[in-house]
Design a protein around this motif. Structure first.
Motif, PDB file in Angstrom:
ATOM      1  N   GLN A   1       0.675  -1.817   2.707  1.00  0.00           N
ATOM      2  CA  GLN A   1       1.968  -1.152   2.554  1.00  0.00           C
ATOM      3  C   GLN A   1       3.037  -2.107   2.001  1.00  0.00           C
ATOM      4  O   GLN A   1       4.026  -1.658   1.428  1.00  0.00           O
ATOM      5  CB  GLN A   1       2.452  -0.583   3.892  1.00  0.00           C
ATOM      6  CG  GLN A   1       1.619   0.568   4.402  1.00  0.00           C
ATOM      7  CD  GLN A   1       0.387   0.098   5.175  1.00  0.00           C
ATOM      8  OE1 GLN A   1       0.085  -1.086   5.248  1.00  0.00           O
ATOM      9  NE2 GLN A   1      -0.333   1.046   5.735  1.00  0.00           N
ATOM     10  N   LEU A   2       2.844  -3.398   2.160  1.00  0.00           N
ATOM     11  CA  LEU A   2       3.800  -4.381   1.638  1.00  0.00           C
ATOM     12  C   LEU A   2       3.424  -4.832   0.228  1.00  0.00           C
ATOM     13  O   LEU A   2       4.176  -5.572  -0.401  1.00  0.00           O
ATOM     14  CB  LEU A   2       3.872  -5.603   2.568  1.00  0.00           C
ATOM     15  CG  LEU A   2       4.309  -5.345   4.007  1.00  0.00           C
ATOM     16  CD1 LEU A   2       4.255  -6.639   4.807  1.00  0.00           C
ATOM     17  CD2 LEU A   2       5.699  -4.740   4.055  1.00  0.00           C
ATOM     18  N   ASP A   3       2.280  -4.400  -0.255  1.00  0.00           N
ATOM     19  CA  ASP A   3       1.780  -4.805  -1.569  1.00  0.00           C
ATOM     20  C   ASP A   3       1.953  -3.667  -2.549  1.00  0.00           C
ATOM     21  O   ASP A   3       1.062  -2.837  -2.734  1.00  0.00           O
ATOM     22  CB  ASP A   3       0.312  -5.212  -1.442  1.00  0.00           C
ATOM     23  CG  ASP A   3      -0.246  -5.794  -2.713  1.00  0.00           C
ATOM     24  OD1 ASP A   3       0.471  -5.916  -3.717  1.00  0.00           O
ATOM     25  OD2 ASP A   3      -1.451  -6.159  -2.702  1.00  0.00           O
ATOM     26  N   CYS A   4       3.131  -3.589  -3.181  1.00  0.00           N
ATOM     27  CA  CYS A   4       3.475  -2.449  -4.051  1.00  0.00           C
ATOM     28  C   CYS A   4       2.496  -2.237  -5.208  1.00  0.00           C
ATOM     29  O   CYS A   4       2.164  -1.108  -5.518  1.00  0.00           O
ATOM     30  CB  CYS A   4       4.858  -2.629  -4.669  1.00  0.00           C
ATOM     31  SG  CYS A   4       6.088  -3.302  -3.597  1.00  0.00           S
ATOM     32  N   ASP A   5       2.069  -3.310  -5.845  1.00  0.00           N
ATOM     33  CA  ASP A   5       1.214  -3.157  -7.022  1.00  0.00           C
ATOM     34  C   ASP A   5      -0.273  -3.364  -6.706  1.00  0.00           C
ATOM     35  O   ASP A   5      -1.099  -3.389  -7.599  1.00  0.00           O
ATOM     36  CB  ASP A   5       1.658  -4.085  -8.152  1.00  0.00           C
ATOM     37  CG  ASP A   5       1.712  -5.543  -7.729  1.00  0.00           C
ATOM     38  OD1 ASP A   5       1.405  -5.863  -6.558  1.00  0.00           O
ATOM     39  OD2 ASP A   5       2.088  -6.373  -8.570  1.00  0.00           O
ATOM     40  N   HIS A   6      -0.617  -3.524  -5.440  1.00  0.00           N
ATOM     41  CA  HIS A   6      -1.998  -3.624  -4.966  1.00  0.00           C
ATOM     42  C   HIS A   6      -2.791  -4.711  -5.695  1.00  0.00           C
ATOM     43  O   HIS A   6      -3.944  -4.507  -6.060  1.00  0.00           O
ATOM     44  CB  HIS A   6      -2.710  -2.266  -5.069  1.00  0.00           C
ATOM     45  CG  HIS A   6      -1.977  -1.192  -4.342  1.00  0.00           C
ATOM     46  ND1 HIS A   6      -1.979  -1.094  -2.960  1.00  0.00           N
ATOM     47  CD2 HIS A   6      -1.186  -0.187  -4.784  1.00  0.00           C
ATOM     48  CE1 HIS A   6      -1.227  -0.083  -2.595  1.00  0.00           C
ATOM     49  NE2 HIS A   6      -0.720   0.487  -3.673  1.00  0.00           N
ATOM     50  N   ASP A   7      -2.147  -5.873  -5.837  1.00  0.00           N
ATOM     51  CA  ASP A   7      -2.836  -6.996  -6.487  1.00  0.00           C
ATOM     52  C   ASP A   7      -3.270  -8.068  -5.477  1.00  0.00           C
ATOM     53  O   ASP A   7      -3.736  -9.124  -5.854  1.00  0.00           O
ATOM     54  CB  ASP A   7      -1.959  -7.626  -7.562  1.00  0.00           C
ATOM     55  CG  ASP A   7      -0.694  -8.261  -6.994  1.00  0.00           C
ATOM     56  OD1 ASP A   7      -0.377  -8.061  -5.798  1.00  0.00           O
ATOM     57  OD2 ASP A   7       0.004  -8.968  -7.762  1.00  0.00           O
ATOM     58  N   GLY A   8      -3.122  -7.779  -4.181  1.00  0.00           N
ATOM     59  CA  GLY A   8      -3.533  -8.735  -3.155  1.00  0.00           C
ATOM     60  C   GLY A   8      -2.429  -9.680  -2.743  1.00  0.00           C
ATOM     61  O   GLY A   8      -2.659 -10.594  -1.949  1.00  0.00           O
ATOM     62  N   VAL A   9      -1.229  -9.483  -3.266  1.00  0.00           N
ATOM     63  CA  VAL A   9      -0.087 -10.330  -2.900  1.00  0.00           C
ATOM     64  C   VAL A   9       1.058  -9.412  -2.461  1.00  0.00           C
ATOM     65  O   VAL A   9       1.557  -8.633  -3.259  1.00  0.00           O
ATOM     66  CB  VAL A   9       0.377 -11.218  -4.079  1.00  0.00           C
ATOM     67  CG1 VAL A   9       1.506 -12.137  -3.637  1.00  0.00           C
ATOM     68  CG2 VAL A   9      -0.787 -12.027  -4.648  1.00  0.00           C
TER      69      VAL A   9
ATOM     70  N   CYS B   1       9.295  -6.335   3.705  1.00  0.00           N
ATOM     71  CA  CYS B   1       9.322  -7.621   3.010  1.00  0.00           C
ATOM     72  C   CYS B   1      10.578  -8.427   3.335  1.00  0.00           C
ATOM     73  O   CYS B   1      10.537  -9.655   3.329  1.00  0.00           O
ATOM     74  CB  CYS B   1       9.186  -7.406   1.500  1.00  0.00           C
ATOM     75  SG  CYS B   1       7.509  -6.912   1.030  1.00  0.00           S
ATOM     76  N   THR B   2      11.670  -7.753   3.639  1.00  0.00           N
ATOM     77  CA  THR B   2      12.884  -8.466   4.030  1.00  0.00           C
ATOM     78  C   THR B   2      12.611  -9.278   5.295  1.00  0.00           C
ATOM     79  O   THR B   2      13.007 -10.440   5.398  1.00  0.00           O
ATOM     80  CB  THR B   2      14.042  -7.476   4.256  1.00  0.00           C
ATOM     81  OG1 THR B   2      14.245  -6.730   3.049  1.00  0.00           O
ATOM     82  CG2 THR B   2      15.310  -8.199   4.629  1.00  0.00           C
ATOM     83  N   ALA B   3      11.895  -8.677   6.243  1.00  0.00           N
ATOM     84  CA  ALA B   3      11.549  -9.382   7.478  1.00  0.00           C
ATOM     85  C   ALA B   3      10.591 -10.540   7.191  1.00  0.00           C
ATOM     86  O   ALA B   3      10.724 -11.624   7.776  1.00  0.00           O
ATOM     87  CB  ALA B   3      10.931  -8.420   8.474  1.00  0.00           C
TER      88      ALA B   3
END
Length: 64
Positions: free
Chosen positions: A53-61, A32-34
C-alpha cells in the motif's frame, strides 16, 4: 632421545559469532509521511515496514 613433555594447548581466545540483533518486531507505518518522520524512507521490499500500500508504482520500493 629424552622423552618430550606433553604439549598443553591453551585456548586464550574463543571465536564468537557476532552478536545477532534482536528479532525485528512487526513495524507498521500508517503512511509515507510517518515513515519519513521515522527516518526509514525509502523502504525496500523485504525490509521491516514495507507493504504494497505504500508502494504506489509497485516497483518494490515504498515511500520513494
Amino acid at each position: 632421545m629424552p622423552a618430550r613433555a606433553p604439549l598443553k594447548c591453551w585456548i586464550r581466545w574463543r571465536s564468537k559469532a557476532a552478536p545477532q540483533p534482536a528479532p525485528q518486531q512487526d513495524v507498521y507505518y500508517q503512511n509515507c509521511t510517518a515513515a519519513r518522520a521515522a527516518g526509514v524512507a525509502p523502504i525496500y521490499q523485504g525490509q521491516p515496514g514495507y507493504r504494497s500500500q505504500l508502494d504506489c508504482d509497485h516497483d518494490g520500493v515504498a515511500c520513494e
